[in-house]
Scaffold this active site. Structure first.
Site, PDB file in Angstrom:
ATOM      1  N   HIS A  88      61.591  21.969  73.437  1.00  0.00           N
ATOM      2  CA  HIS A  88      62.312  23.096  72.852  1.00  0.00           C
ATOM      3  C   HIS A  88      62.102  23.150  71.339  1.00  0.00           C
ATOM      4  CE1 HIS A  88      66.130  24.820  71.148  1.00  0.00           C
ATOM      5  NE2 HIS A  88      65.739  25.809  71.931  1.00  0.00           N
ATOM      6  N   GLU A 105      58.750  24.642  70.691  1.00  0.00           N
ATOM      7  CA  GLU A 105      58.784  26.101  70.863  1.00  0.00           C
ATOM      8  C   GLU A 105      59.266  26.781  69.587  1.00  0.00           C
ATOM      9  OE1 GLU A 105      62.040  29.096  71.880  1.00  0.00           O
ATOM     10  OE2 GLU A 105      61.989  27.534  73.411  1.00  0.00           O
ATOM     11  N   HIS A 106      60.331  26.244  68.983  1.00  0.00           N
ATOM     12  CA  HIS A 106      60.838  26.815  67.733  1.00  0.00           C
ATOM     13  C   HIS A 106      59.787  26.735  66.620  1.00  0.00           C
ATOM     14  CE1 HIS A 106      65.372  27.467  67.996  1.00  0.00           C
ATOM     15  NE2 HIS A 106      65.011  27.177  69.231  1.00  0.00           N
ATOM     16  N   GLU A 164      72.352  25.615  67.230  1.00  0.00           N
ATOM     17  CA  GLU A 164      72.266  26.099  68.612  1.00  0.00           C
ATOM     18  C   GLU A 164      72.991  25.146  69.559  1.00  0.00           C
ATOM     19  OE1 GLU A 164      68.804  27.574  71.778  1.00  0.00           O
ATOM     20  OE2 GLU A 164      68.237  26.659  69.871  1.00  0.00           O
TER      21      GLU A 164
END
Length: 419
Positions: A46, A49-50, A126
Site C-alpha cells: 500500500h 502504491e502511494h 489514513e
C-alpha cells in the site's frame, strides 16, 4: 470485443473496444498485494502504491497529477490482498498519454526521501481515520480473527509502527522481488484501439525481463473472537464463516446464499432483525472470494441491550435456512446477481477491472453468457445443502466493538448454530 495478447516477457494485454463510447478506462494490475508481504513488510504494498504518485525521473508529483487532469482525466490506484492497480479514465485521444503516465509511475518511481516522509504522514493519517471509524475497525479485527498470524489477516494499510519504519531501500526491494511482467496485466476498455495499445505497451514494458512469479502461502481460516468494550452508541457485530475461493465449484452457491440471507431489503436477516424486531438500522451479508479462500460475512449495528437477542436470532435464521429456503428466494437471488453482473459491466471501468481479475485468476475472460449460465445453474437443493453444511460445521469468527458487555461469546453462538 475482447482481445488478449501476451508479450514475450509474460505481460498480458486485454482490451474491450466499445465503439460508441468517447471515453476509456485503462489500468495496470500488478498481481502483488498484502498477501505477498512478510510480517515485517506489512503495509509496504500500500505504501508503494502511494509512492507511485510522488514523482519519477521524468515527472514531479504535480506533473503526474496535472498531465491527466489537464485533459479532464482521472488517475488513481488501489491495493488489495492479491493485487495493486494503477488506472486512469480519459477521453479517446488521451489514451496514449494515460498509458505513458501509468507505465512511468509503476516502472520509474523516484522514492525521494522528502516525498517518502510526506506520504508516510498521509498514510499514518489514513490509518488513524480508519481507527476512528467503527465499521472499518470491526472488519479489520474480523479479518485478523479469521486469519490469525498470516498475511490474509493483516491490515492492508499496515500498522503505524511498520509504516513509520519503511525507507527507500525497503520499497525498492519489494519492487525488485515482485514487480515483474509475468505478474502484470494491462487492461483497457471503451474507446480504445487494441493494436495501438499493444504497440505502445511493447515499447514501454517489452524491455522488462521475465522472472519467476511470486507466490503466497495458502490462507488458514480459524474460529475465534475479538471483543473490544468501547463507549459508543452502538454495538458493532461482525461474523465470518469460511467460504469458497474463486476456483471452487460452489462459489456461485455461496454468493446466492449470502444474497438470500442479507443481500437486500427482502433478505431473511433484514426482514427478521430490522422489519420484524426493529433491532438494527443496518444488517447485511456478503460473500467475498480470493484465489484460494473466501468469507461469508454478516454485519449489524445494534443497541447494547439488544445485541444478545440479535445474535441468537441470527444463528436461528442461519440454521433454519437449511430446512426452509424456498424456490422464490433462490430465484430472486439469482435475478439480483444476474442483474448486478450485467448492470455492473456496462461501463468501461468495470469491464477493465473484470478483465484483469479474470485473466489473473483463470488465464481467460469468460463471456457474458457463460457467467450468466453459472448463476442460473444454482438450484434450491444446492443452496439448502450449502446452508446445512455451513450451520453444521459452525466454523465462525466473531468481532464485537462498542458497549458489548452483554454480547454472547462466539463459542455459545457456534453451539447454538450447530445444535
Amino acid at each position: 470485443m475482447i482481445r488478449i495478447e501476451t508479450l514475450p516477457n509474460g505481460l498480458r494485454i486485454a482490451t474491450d473496444t466499445m465503439s460508441r463510447l468517447e471515453t476509456a478506462a485503462i489500468g495496470l494490475w500488478v498481481n502483488v498485494g498484502a498477501r505477498h508481504e512478510t510480517a515485517e513488510q506489512n503495509g509496504i504494498a500500500h505504501f508503494l502504491e502511494h509512492m507511485a504518485f510522488k514523482g519519477t525521473a521524468r515527472r514531479s508529483a504535480l506533473q503526474i497529477a496535472s498531465e491527466i487532469e489537464d485533459v479532464g482525466g482521472y488517475l488513481n490506484a488501489y491495493t488489495s490482498n492479491e493485487s495493486t492497480a494503477y488506472y486512469a479514465r480519459v477521453l479517446r485521444a488521451d489514451v496514449p498519454l494515460a498509458l505513458d503516465v501509468i507505465a512511468d509511475i509503476t516502472l520509474n518511481p523516484a522514492f525521494e526521501a522528502r516525498e517518502i516522509e510526506i506520504e508516510r504522514g498521509v498514510i499514518l493519517q489514513e490509518i488513524g481515520q480508519m481507527l476512528d471509524t467503527p465499521d472499518d475497525v470491526i472488519f479489520e479485527r474480523l479479518q485478523e480473527t479469521a486469519y490469525p498470524d498470516q498475511p490474509m489477516g493483516r491490515s492492508i494499510l499496515g500498522t503505524s509502527d511498520r509504516v513509520s519504519a519503511f525507507g527507500a531501500a525497503d520499497l525498492r526491494a519489494f519492487v525488485g522481488s515482485h514487480y515483474q511482467p509475468g505478474q502484470m496485466i494491462l487492461a483497457a476498455a471503451g474507446a480504445v484501439d487494441h493494436d495501438a495499445i499493444v504497440a505502445q505497451a511493447r515499447a514501454l514494458f517489452g524491455g522488462l525481463a521475465a522472472r519467476t512469479p511470486s507466490v503466497f502461502a495458502p490462507a488458514r481460516f480459524a474460529t475465534g473472537e475479538f471483543r473490544a468494550i468501547e463507549d459508543l452508541e452502538q454495538v458493532h457485530l461482525a461474523l465470518a464463516f469460511a467460504a469458497e475461493g474463486w476456483h471452487s465449484p460452489d462459489l456461485h452457491v455461496a454468493n446466492t446464499y449470502a444474497a438470500i440471507m442479507g443481500g437486500g431489503m427482502s433478505s431473511r436477516l433484514f426482514q427478521k432483525l430490522r422489519e420484524e424486531h426493529g433491532m438494527c438500522y443496518t444488517v447485511d451479508a456478503q460473500s467475498s472470494a480470493h484465489e484460494d479462500c473466501g468469507l461469508i460475512t454478516i454485519y449489524a449495528g445494534t443497541g447494547a441491550d439488544q445485541v444478545g437477542d440479535l445474535c441468537r436470532l441470527t444463528m436461528d435464521e442461519l440454521k433454519r435456512a437449511a430446512d426452509d429456503l424456498t424456490e422464490p428466494e433462490v430465484a430472486r437471488a439469482r435475478a439480483q446477481r444476474r442483474a448486478g453482473l450485467l448492470m455492473g459491466l456496462e461501463g468501461p471501468w468495470a469491464r477493465t477491472q473484470h478483465m484483469a481479475r479474470m485473466l489473473a485468476l483463470f488465464g481467460r475472460v469468460p463471456d457474458m453468457a457463460e457467467m450468466v449460465a453459472d448463476i442460473d445453474a444454482v438450484t434450491l437443493e444446492r443452496v439448502r445443502g450449502y446452508a446445512g453444511r455451513l450451520a453444521g460445521r459452525a466454523e465462525m469468527a466473531m468481532a464485537v466493538y462498542g458497549p458489548a458487555d452483554d454480547a454472547p461469546e462466539a463459542g455459545a453462538l457456534r453451539a447454538r448454530l450447530a445444535a
